[in-house]
Design an enzyme around this catalytic site. Structure first.
Site, PDB file in Angstrom:
ATOM      1  CG  ASP A  11      -2.370   0.783   0.995  1.00 53.14           C
ATOM      2  OD1 ASP A  11      -2.214   1.981  -0.096  1.00 53.14           O
ATOM      3  OD2 ASP A  11      -3.096   1.391   2.059  1.00 53.14           O
ATOM      4  CG  ASP A 105      -3.343   3.915  -3.638  1.00 54.50           C
ATOM      5  OD1 ASP A 105      -3.975   3.207  -3.996  1.00 54.50           O
ATOM      6  OD2 ASP A 105      -2.682   4.085  -2.610  1.00 54.50           O
ATOM      7  CD  GLU A 106      -5.244  -1.935  -0.940  1.00 58.30           C
ATOM      8  OE1 GLU A 106      -5.486  -2.248   0.477  1.00 58.30           O
ATOM      9  OE2 GLU A 106      -5.992  -0.421  -1.089  1.00 58.30           O
TER      10      GLU A 106
END
Length: 486
Positions: A11, A105-106
């Site tokens: 993350d 983003d993860e």
């Protein structure tokens, strides 16, 4: 559950805001808020400096300004975020063929499938190496969780924030989870959390002690069984590398309700073109065109038209969206418009583009929906499974009309020879001073700070909004090529 912590969850830390700080040296260490800038805007991401003031994702921007009046409020620059995300996802795919992105983003990574980790020591070494590689490639930090299941890996990365790594050894799950809030578990939102709190259950340990039968009685069989298993740290879900795209859509929320029918038609056409652009970039075509209209009273209408074959032709999508608009009453005003394409395929049928089935358009009324709509399909930071409408079937954050993507837009209607509008945070280039970004604009002036990634904080200059030597530009890369850019 695995006997070794070989499932990794990455993350990125305050991703959108961190990208802005990395690309704008004068903002490093300062409160940065990315999202919609208008009165109906919503925060997508707040830097850790801004979070100290109570600002968080999905908060109305107006409320954020009251909490953090001196923060830097910037429009999102989706093209740059996607570019950085592609770099990060590329690094993950070097570790394993099984990478499951949840958003820009993860992502989850199955290290065992890639042969990069088989026990705690090798998993930790791989996680540390990944964090170093990400920083070298992007200049950004990410938090890594390692565990024997997806749920625990995500919990671990959250506990490791910011810029840390946490490995949960198999066999220690219940001990680690017990003191945590029930809201830590996936699927436990505010409503479920409050329901459990009234029953005296506030921690994961208390959830486990309540037992499966009691939880089923409280929240139903499906949810109750799932909650009990998660409270025990049990999760057998595999890492899934590919998730089929279900739809592509774009939406805009407007600062002021639109009443002029000509302007509404123009906005629908503009959204249709943006939607087709995203459709083509994803390598898809689609068979069903969808129009979404949120009216002044928050009621939401959707209209759809199904073609005989899939298309990625902008003229076909524009014409279908225009036909759908004709059946919508916009008399009282429109606060949000959206155009989407569903029924995706990886081919087109050119000879059937403009042929429509002999069935009527479908209509659906949705009453009193809360504010918050998609534009360019990027979710508020921290929203799991809300990556992109064309990638994971999720939803996104609400932005101000006309500012998505960071480009300079023309004010007024389609026929207005209007002045340029420079949203804060957008990229510009001056013929004399080179690349910079807009700090603010108004009363016929635009203020630009001239700096680039890797440079010292730059100088601020002010120009007329119609200065012919000032133009919009593409974002500069964060790392490696900033030097020498003119």
């Amino acid at each position: 559950m695995r006997a070794a912590p070989t499932i990794l969850h990455l993350d990125m830390d305050a991703f959108y805001a961190s990208v802005e700080q990395a690309s704008k040296p004068s903002l490093r260490g300062k409160a940065v808020i990315v999202g919609g800038l208008g009165p109906r805007g919503v925060v997508a991401t707040a830097s850790y400096e801004a979070r100290r003031f109570g600002v968080h994702s999905a908060m109305p921007t107006a409320q954020a300004r009251r909490l953090c009046p001196n923060g830097a409020y910037l429009i999102p620059r989706f093209s740059l975020y996607r570019e950085v995300s592609d770099l990060v996802m590329g690094l993950l795919r070097e570790l394993s063929p099984l990478v499951e992105p949840l958003s820009l983003d993860e992502a989850f990574v199955d290290l065992e499938a890639g042969g990069t980790a088989f026990d705690s020591a090798s998993a930790r070494a791989t996680g540390e190496r990944l964090r170093a590689d990400i920083e070298a490639a992007t200049g950004l930090s990410g938090s890594v969780g390692l565990a024997g299941s997806k749920m625990l890996a995500k919990v671990a990365s959250e506990e490791a924030k910011p810029a840390g790594l946490l490995l949960i050894e198999p066999g220690t799950e219940r001990e680690l989870l017990a003191p945590m809030s029930v809201r830590t578990l996936p699927g436990v939102g505010p409503a479920t959390g409050e329901h459990l709190r009234r029953a005296g259950i506030t921690t994961v340990g208390e959830l486990a002690e309540a037992g499966e039968d009691e939880l089923v009685r409280m929240v139903g069989k499906a949810h109750g069984v799932g909650l009990y298993r998660m409270a025990l740290g049990l999760d057998d879900r595999p890492v899934v590398a590919e998730r089929d795209a279900k739809s592509v859509s774009v939406e805009d929320t407007f600062d002021v309700d639109l009443h002029d029918r000509v302007r509404i038609r123009f906005e629908v056409q503009r959204l249709a073109d943006r939607c087709v652009g995203r459709l083509r970039s994803s390598g898809h075509s689609g068979r069903t065109i969808v129009l979404k209209v949120r009216r002044y009273d928050f009621s939401t209408l959707t209209r759809s038209e199904t073609l005989r074959g899939p298309t990625d032709d902008p003229s076909v999508v524009r014409e279908a969206a225009a036909r759908l608009l004709e059946g919508v009453d916009t008399t009282g005003g429109v606060r949000l418009l959206g155009v989407g394409v569903t029924g995706l395929a990886d081919y087109t049928q050119e000879d059937l583009f403009a042929q429509v089935l002999g069935v009527g358009a479908e209509a659906e009324e949705v009453g009193a929906v809360a504010e918050g709509a998609v534009a360019e399909g990027v979710a508020p930071e921290g929203e799991e499974a809300a990556a992109e409408p064309d990638g994971a079937g999720g939803t996104g954050a609400a932005w101000s009309a006309g500012t998505a993507g960071g480009a300079v837009v023309e004010a007024g209607g389609p026929d207005a020879a209007a002045a340029r509008y420079w949203p804060a945070g957008s990229d510009v280039r001056h013929a004399l001073y080179g690349p910079g970004w807009v700090q603010g604009s108004g009363v016929g002036r635009v203020t630009v700070r001239f700096e680039r990634p890797g440079s010292p904080p730059g100088r601020v200059r002010t120009f007329r909004m119609d200065d012919p030597e000032l133009e919009s530009s593409d974002p500069l890369p964060l790392v490696g090529r900033a030097e020498g850019a003119a």
